[in-house]
Motif scaffolding. Sequence first.
Motif, PDB file in Angstrom:
ATOM      1  N   ALA A 208       0.848  -1.196   0.000  1.00  0.00           N
ATOM      2  CA  ALA A 208       0.000   0.000   0.000  1.00  0.00           C
ATOM      3  C   ALA A 208       0.885   1.248   0.000  1.00  0.00           C
ATOM      4  N   PRO A 209       0.426   2.342  -0.576  1.00  0.00           N
ATOM      5  CA  PRO A 209       1.248   3.558  -0.623  1.00  0.00           C
ATOM      6  C   PRO A 209       1.467   4.136   0.776  1.00  0.00           C
ATOM      7  N   GLU A 210       2.699   4.516   1.062  1.00  0.00           N
ATOM      8  CA  GLU A 210       2.983   5.124   2.359  1.00  0.00           C
ATOM      9  C   GLU A 210       2.633   6.607   2.361  1.00  0.00           C
ATOM     10  N   THR A 211       2.790   7.280   1.231  1.00  0.00           N
ATOM     11  CA  THR A 211       2.518   8.712   1.135  1.00  0.00           C
ATOM     12  C   THR A 211       1.575   8.974  -0.030  1.00  0.00           C
ATOM     13  N   PHE A 212       1.021  10.169  -0.064  1.00  0.00           N
ATOM     14  CA  PHE A 212       0.162  10.534  -1.184  1.00  0.00           C
ATOM     15  C   PHE A 212       0.958  10.658  -2.478  1.00  0.00           C
ATOM     16  N   GLU A 213       2.216  11.009  -2.395  1.00  0.00           N
ATOM     17  CA  GLU A 213       3.055  10.996  -3.592  1.00  0.00           C
ATOM     18  C   GLU A 213       3.184   9.575  -4.126  1.00  0.00           C
ATOM     19  N   ASP A 214       3.384   8.608  -3.215  1.00  0.00           N
ATOM     20  CA  ASP A 214       3.435   7.205  -3.626  1.00  0.00           C
ATOM     21  C   ASP A 214       2.135   6.800  -4.315  1.00  0.00           C
ATOM     22  N   PHE A 215       1.017   7.264  -3.760  1.00  0.00           N
ATOM     23  CA  PHE A 215      -0.283   6.896  -4.307  1.00  0.00           C
ATOM     24  C   PHE A 215      -0.417   7.390  -5.743  1.00  0.00           C
ATOM     25  N   GLN A 216       0.004   8.613  -6.013  1.00  0.00           N
ATOM     26  CA  GLN A 216      -0.062   9.125  -7.383  1.00  0.00           C
ATOM     27  C   GLN A 216       0.801   8.282  -8.319  1.00  0.00           C
ATOM     28  N   GLN A 217       1.998   7.949  -7.871  1.00  0.00           N
ATOM     29  CA  GLN A 217       2.884   7.135  -8.701  1.00  0.00           C
ATOM     30  C   GLN A 217       2.287   5.759  -8.967  1.00  0.00           C
ATOM     31  N   GLN A 218       1.645   5.188  -7.946  1.00  0.00           N
ATOM     32  CA  GLN A 218       1.011   3.881  -8.137  1.00  0.00           C
ATOM     33  C   GLN A 218      -0.135   3.959  -9.137  1.00  0.00           C
ATOM     34  N   LEU A 219      -0.944   5.010  -9.043  1.00  0.00           N
ATOM     35  CA  LEU A 219      -2.032   5.175 -10.019  1.00  0.00           C
ATOM     36  C   LEU A 219      -1.488   5.290 -11.436  1.00  0.00           C
ATOM     37  N   GLU A 220      -0.404   6.031 -11.603  1.00  0.00           N
ATOM     38  CA  GLU A 220       0.202   6.174 -12.930  1.00  0.00           C
ATOM     39  C   GLU A 220       0.708   4.834 -13.440  1.00  0.00           C
ATOM     40  N   THR A 221       1.301   4.036 -12.539  1.00  0.00           N
ATOM     41  CA  THR A 221       1.820   2.719 -12.929  1.00  0.00           C
ATOM     42  C   THR A 221       0.689   1.786 -13.334  1.00  0.00           C
ATOM     43  N   VAL A 222      -0.388   1.785 -12.559  1.00  0.00           N
ATOM     44  CA  VAL A 222      -1.538   0.921 -12.861  1.00  0.00           C
ATOM     45  C   VAL A 222      -2.148   1.302 -14.206  1.00  0.00           C
ATOM     46  N   MET A 223      -2.270   2.599 -14.476  1.00  0.00           N
ATOM     47  CA  MET A 223      -2.838   3.032 -15.750  1.00  0.00           C
ATOM     48  C   MET A 223      -1.942   2.651 -16.927  1.00  0.00           C
ATOM     49  N   ALA A 224      -0.636   2.712 -16.717  1.00  0.00           N
ATOM     50  CA  ALA A 224       0.289   2.325 -17.783  1.00  0.00           C
ATOM     51  C   ALA A 224       0.192   0.839 -18.078  1.00  0.00           C
ATOM     52  N   GLU A 225      -0.014   0.034 -17.044  1.00  0.00           N
ATOM     53  CA  GLU A 225      -0.118  -1.419 -17.200  1.00  0.00           C
ATOM     54  C   GLU A 225      -1.482  -1.819 -17.753  1.00  0.00           C
ATOM     55  N   ASP A 344     -14.386 -10.851 -11.565  1.00  0.00           N
ATOM     56  CA  ASP A 344     -13.631 -11.357 -10.433  1.00  0.00           C
ATOM     57  C   ASP A 344     -12.615 -10.288 -10.029  1.00  0.00           C
ATOM     58  N   ALA A 345     -12.976  -9.458  -9.048  1.00  0.00           N
ATOM     59  CA  ALA A 345     -12.128  -8.343  -8.627  1.00  0.00           C
ATOM     60  C   ALA A 345     -11.772  -8.490  -7.153  1.00  0.00           C
ATOM     61  N   GLU A 346     -10.534  -8.166  -6.809  1.00  0.00           N
ATOM     62  CA  GLU A 346     -10.099  -8.171  -5.411  1.00  0.00           C
ATOM     63  C   GLU A 346      -9.947  -6.722  -4.957  1.00  0.00           C
ATOM     64  N   LEU A 347     -10.629  -6.385  -3.876  1.00  0.00           N
ATOM     65  CA  LEU A 347     -10.671  -5.010  -3.411  1.00  0.00           C
ATOM     66  C   LEU A 347     -10.011  -4.874  -2.042  1.00  0.00           C
ATOM     67  N   LYS A 348      -9.482  -3.674  -1.783  1.00  0.00           N
ATOM     68  CA  LYS A 348      -8.862  -3.396  -0.491  1.00  0.00           C
ATOM     69  C   LYS A 348      -9.074  -1.936  -0.121  1.00  0.00           C
ATOM     70  N   LEU A 349      -9.445  -1.719   1.147  1.00  0.00           N
ATOM     71  CA  LEU A 349      -9.533  -0.373   1.702  1.00  0.00           C
ATOM     72  C   LEU A 349      -8.166  -0.036   2.284  1.00  0.00           C
ATOM     73  N   ILE A 350      -7.464   0.881   1.643  1.00  0.00           N
ATOM     74  CA  ILE A 350      -6.076   1.153   2.039  1.00  0.00           C
ATOM     75  C   ILE A 350      -6.020   2.125   3.218  1.00  0.00           C
ATOM     76  N   THR A 351      -4.964   2.034   4.002  1.00  0.00           N
ATOM     77  CA  THR A 351      -4.697   3.023   5.035  1.00  0.00           C
ATOM     78  C   THR A 351      -4.461   4.375   4.367  1.00  0.00           C
ATOM     79  N   VAL A 352      -5.055   5.414   4.915  1.00  0.00           N
ATOM     80  CA  VAL A 352      -4.873   6.743   4.326  1.00  0.00           C
ATOM     81  C   VAL A 352      -3.385   7.089   4.338  1.00  0.00           C
TER      82      VAL A 352
END
Length: 553
Positions: A208-225, A344-352
């Motif tokens: 899970a992303p530790e910071t909001f900057e990490d979260f943005q980077q993860q979203l960009e990576t997921v969209m690229a994939e 078939d989707a796996e969901l998770k509520l991430i820590t803010v």
Amino acid sequence: MKITHRRALGGVTAASLALTMAACSTSGGDDGGGGGGEPADLEDNRVGAMENFDVGTTFEATEPLEFSLLYRNHPNYPLQEDWLFFEALESNQNVTFDITSVPLSDWAQRRSVLIGAGDAPMIMPITYPGDETQYVASGTILPISDYVQHMPNFQAKVEEWGLQPELEQNLQANGKYYMIPGLHENPKPQYSIVIRKDLFEEAGITEAPETFEDFQQQLETVMAEHPELDYGLSDRWSINGPMEATLQAAAPNFGTEAGWGYGDGLTWKPESEEFVYTGASDEYRSLLEYFAGLVESGVMDPESVTQEDDTAIAKFTNGQSAAIGGNDQEILNYRQSFEDAGVDAELKLITVPAGPAGSISGTTRTESGLMFSAEAVESPNFVAMLQFVDWLYYSDEGLEFAKWGVEGETYNVENGDRELMENIDINGLNPGAPKALNTDFGFHNGVFMPAHGSTADLVQSMLRPEVVEFINSMNEKEPAVIPPPVPMDEMDREQASLHRQSLQDHVMQNTAKFILGQRSFDEWDAYVSELEGINMQQYVDLANEAQESFEQQ
């Protein structure tokens, strides 16, 4: 049990009349009722009360008692006279209710009518902090702080859990409080962001992303994939303001308040010991700049700030987005939507994630509670009522009863763990069971269980493991600073209310514009000047003067 179905005077006119009557009334000024006078002498108000009621004592009235109660009738579990909840209270506590039942849809308006007309029942649950303020000057509600010495469980939890600062948030200008909140041993956070964990893992993201900057980077990576995605995040809860749940959850990590948590628009600065206006602060700007960056980079759907919930959920379910605002209950609805769609989707509520201000949780340890009619103090059963309320809402035994029901009838205890009877369900603990704990028995009812158990053990006793994990991870975050109380007299409160609404309307309009890029952050100073033009400084001065005056008392 007697149930009274009150008829309101009709529409907005009735509610307005009630508030006018409350504002003009002069009753209760010095008699220990709703005003600022001395507490009433209760020598003649102890009929039915226990002599040695204390923490750990099971309340049982010394004679049959009936208390009037304002009941919020929820359509998901309509009021039933024959609920086991009522039967057990009559049998074991010697207590019944004279209930005034009000539909959920009319709750706030009808309550105002009843209080303003002097017809309010003794006990009024589902009172949120701030609900009581409009009635204080009228003398129609009770300064309950004068009488909490008769509520040992309430006092013990406030002291043991260090909740005095939270309780002081409810103080009025006369130094008294007129509602008592539900209490939590630990914060019970609910809202964050739900992600498509399966899509994140396919993109090589396993943490899970530790910071909001990490979260943005993860979203960009997921969209690229996953180029089939339109956006990484398409958010919801924007009907009354942009992304109210997500902004509320994120804001403390940026050192501010936002969304549903915007509140009075005042942020306390411990270093300078003063309030500043939230929507004009550098921290609020930083929060908006982050989400504006998500839109600008293409990872957040710009419709997030305006779209209806169903639209956002459909985009998530249809594979157009990989994340959405959510909580521990909505994630179940999302899963059902995917199941219905055959996905078939796996969901998770991430820590803010953490932000520029650190890893901070803004979740409070108080929630909706109770207020009482000023006339309650005149009842010969007043002390017994206080003892009963203290037992049901604040003792461990009463809280367990309200949540789980009657051992041997609704649940059993196996090796120290509570387990619902197999034919009873709540929160999906026994999916498909023919009966529901709230609908069929009256337990797990928000009217009688505002804190869901108070103690960490009882709160978590009905939660799924994933929810316990989320709460525990959120409670590892640093708690936000609790501001001092800002109790104002009636005249200042009315003036502040006018300023507050005008300012907030302007902030919410521009929050959306800044996030969407419709207004450049180069115009931030101009925006702050606009707030100054609608009395921002006067509003902040009122708050700081009230706080300073209170401190000097």
